[in-house]
Design a protein around this motif. Structure first.
Motif, PDB file in Angstrom:
ATOM      1  N   ASP A 208       0.830  -1.204   0.000  1.00 29.25           N
ATOM      2  CA  ASP A 208       0.000   0.000   0.000  1.00 29.25           C
ATOM      3  C   ASP A 208       0.864   1.252   0.000  1.00 29.25           C
ATOM      4  O   ASP A 208       0.409   2.348   0.286  1.00 29.25           O
TER       5      ASP A 208
ATOM      6  N   ASN B  43       1.326  -3.550   4.976  1.00 31.13           N
ATOM      7  CA  ASN B  43       1.783  -4.327   3.823  1.00 31.13           C
ATOM      8  C   ASN B  43       3.133  -3.838   3.310  1.00 31.13           C
ATOM      9  O   ASN B  43       3.941  -4.628   2.815  1.00 31.13           O
TER      10      ASN B  43
ATOM     11  N   ARG C 240      -2.122  -2.344  -3.917  1.00 32.86           N
ATOM     12  CA  ARG C 240      -3.481  -2.732  -3.542  1.00 32.86           C
ATOM     13  C   ARG C 240      -4.501  -1.946  -4.351  1.00 32.86           C
ATOM     14  O   ARG C 240      -4.314  -0.758  -4.625  1.00 32.86           O
TER      15      ARG C 240
ATOM     16  N   ALA D 150      -9.226  -0.878  -1.739  1.00 33.51           N
ATOM     17  CA  ALA D 150      -9.327  -1.027  -0.287  1.00 33.51           C
ATOM     18  C   ALA D 150      -7.957  -1.139   0.372  1.00 33.51           C
ATOM     19  O   ALA D 150      -7.186  -2.033   0.049  1.00 33.51           O
ATOM     20  N   GLY D 151      -7.661  -0.221   1.317  1.00 31.64           N
ATOM     21  CA  GLY D 151      -6.434  -0.296   2.086  1.00 31.64           C
ATOM     22  C   GLY D 151      -6.537  -1.336   3.180  1.00 31.64           C
ATOM     23  O   GLY D 151      -7.605  -1.899   3.442  1.00 31.64           O
ATOM     24  N   TYR D 152      -5.423  -1.581   3.874  1.00 30.15           N
ATOM     25  CA  TYR D 152      -5.349  -2.669   4.864  1.00 30.15           C
ATOM     26  C   TYR D 152      -6.411  -2.527   5.954  1.00 30.15           C
ATOM     27  O   TYR D 152      -7.084  -3.487   6.310  1.00 30.15           O
ATOM     28  N   HIS D 153      -6.574  -1.309   6.494  1.00 31.08           N
ATOM     29  CA  HIS D 153      -7.521  -1.090   7.591  1.00 31.08           C
ATOM     30  C   HIS D 153      -8.833  -0.468   7.100  1.00 31.08           C
ATOM     31  O   HIS D 153      -9.683  -0.110   7.919  1.00 31.08           O
ATOM     32  N   ASP D 154      -8.990  -0.328   5.790  1.00 40.34           N
ATOM     33  CA  ASP D 154     -10.169   0.311   5.222  1.00 40.34           C
ATOM     34  C   ASP D 154     -11.418  -0.523   5.533  1.00 40.34           C
ATOM     35  O   ASP D 154     -11.471  -1.716   5.247  1.00 40.34           O
ATOM     36  N   THR D 155     -12.431   0.100   6.108  1.00 38.72           N
ATOM     37  CA  THR D 155     -13.658  -0.630   6.456  1.00 38.72           C
ATOM     38  C   THR D 155     -14.774  -0.403   5.438  1.00 38.72           C
ATOM     39  O   THR D 155     -15.906  -0.842   5.654  1.00 38.72           O
TER      40      THR D 155
ATOM     41  N   SER E 107     -11.319  -4.793   2.132  1.00 39.68           N
ATOM     42  CA  SER E 107     -10.240  -5.363   2.938  1.00 39.68           C
ATOM     43  C   SER E 107     -10.784  -6.515   3.777  1.00 39.68           C
ATOM     44  O   SER E 107     -11.988  -6.616   4.031  1.00 39.68           O
TER      45      SER E 107
ATOM     46  N   THR F 262     -10.366  -6.752   6.846  1.00 41.78           N
ATOM     47  CA  THR F 262     -10.899  -6.103   8.058  1.00 41.78           C
ATOM     48  C   THR F 262     -12.369  -5.779   7.875  1.00 41.78           C
ATOM     49  O   THR F 262     -13.203  -6.074   8.749  1.00 41.78           O
TER      50      THR F 262
END
Length: 389
Positions: free
Chosen positions: A103, A161, A186, A189-194, A202, A204
């Motif tokens: 990311d 990431n 990516r 959607a990012g790693y912590h994106d809800t 993601s 998450t």
């Protein structure tokens, strides 16, 4: 057969993972995509939402050819140890390339960075020692180290990431024949994106929807098989194991807890007190967390306590690393046949009683994972690799 590796967790498997496998094959020109996948406990100290065999099956039906389990001693660890295990297994399989998600928003030559660390490790360690007690978190400290030493930008150690990508690059550079690295940005959607996007979300966001009984909202971001699995199989979280963890923390003496791997600085007293005053894992974590003890660090520690993991067991596992096959397609099986005589680590296709000592942590963690729900199937003995035609 040309091979490309990916190091994954699939918690759960989603469209972004399917895209990753597809692009790993396309970018590297590989005949075989090999996934080194965490087992039933994951890097951030969490139980997997669905068991490892189900997740391996989902991967094999969505673009992966061979799934190898990353042993517990590497899987439930910080980025450098996690990367060391994944890279070690891929090199043992004579893998030629590695594709990983990132990311990071700026251009980054990961191979150049890996070689820089290899050639300047003494200076890096010396500078880290001078700033490690300055009150900053470890990611902040490492960002400062490389800001001073590395002649380039793009080293934001707050991006999960990207941190893993840098760890892969550092570890890979130590081998005589490093794998070719293929970073993959990516999508959406990012790693912590809800947020739930049109095609991607993601892991998450997906877990949040699953545990909120909102599966219908995320079917578009999941392969069909994963939707069926999430709808019909028990979904697991830390709350499934909270009574076991609470019992272990309260019933153990502080001297016993001090023997647990990574139990340092008197944190056992804080964990015991938090356990006594909590009625859920969420409450326990909120009570135990401080600026010094991050959520992820405490979750890993809770995983070590639950599984009664000692330092010597971790060391033994590192010294006796193995290649445990969870499943393969016909292409993956053909690759294994071709490489079998050249493998540099023992190959395991069935966990037998004779392997109890060698696989002690992995067997025990799987048995504990099964206690999360009565319908979770046997995870160790009598299981053969999944075959997908």
């Amino acid at each position: 057969m040309k091979s490309c590796g990916i190091i994954v967790e699939y918690n759960p498997f989603h469209n972004g993972h399917q895209y990753h496998a597809k692009m790993a094959r396309e970018m590297s020109g590989a005949d075989v995509v090999i996934a080194v996948m965490s087992g039933n406990f994951l890097q951030r100290g969490e139980p997997a939402i669905i068991d490892k065999w189900t997740r391996a099956n989902e991967a094999l039906t969505n673009g992966v050819d061979l799934v190898i389990e990353l042993p517990f001693a590497y899987a439930v660890q910080s980025a450098d140890y996690f990367a060391a295990g994944g890279i070690k297994l891929l090199h043992a399989l004579n893998c030629e390339a590695l594709c990983f998600g990132t990311d990071n928003q700026s251009e980054m030559d990961y191979e150049l960075f890996g070689n820089f660390v290899k050639n300047n490790q003494i200076e890096i360690n010396q500078l880290y020692q001078t700033i490690k007690n300055n009150g900053m978190s470890y990611p902040q400290q490492m960002t400062e180290v490389f800001r001073r030493l590395y002649p380039s930008s793009g080293l934001d150690f707050s991006s999960p990431n990207h941190i893993l990508g840098l760890s892969y690059a550092k570890e890979n550079a130590n081998y005589e024949k490093p794998m070719k690295l293929y970073p993959l940005k990516r999508e959406q959607a990012g790693y912590h994106d809800t947020n739930i996007y049109q095609d991607f979300a993601s892991a998450t966001a997906i877990r949040k929807a699953v545990f909120s009984d909102e599966l219908a909202q995320i079917t578009k971001v999941l392969p069909e098989k994963v939707v069926i699995d999430l709808a019909t199989l028990p979904t697991i979280s830390w709350e499934n194991y909270w009574p076991l963890l609470k019992y272990k923390l309260i019933s153990s003496s502080t001297s016993d807890l001090q023997e647990i791997y990574q139990m340092k600085e008197g944190i056992e007293y804080r964990l015991q007190e938090a356990a006594k005053n909590s009625d859920s894992f969420q409450t326990f974590m909120e009570q135990a967390k401080t600026k010094r003890y991050t959520w992820t660090r405490l979750q890993r520690l809770a995983t070590y306590v639950l599984n009664n993991v000692k330092q010597q067991e971790i060391t033994n596992s590192w010294n006796h690393t193995h290649i445990q096959v969870l499943g393969f397609t016909e292409q993956g099986q053909r690759f294994l046949r071709e490489e079998k005589k050249q493998l540099t680590l023992p190959l395991i296709t069935k966990v037998s009683k004779s392997l109890k000592t060698q696989l002690a942590i992995d067997i025990r963690s799987n048995q504990l994972y099964q206690l999360g729900h009565p319908s979770i199937l046997e995870q160790n003995f009598g299981r053969f690799p999944i075959r997908i035609r």
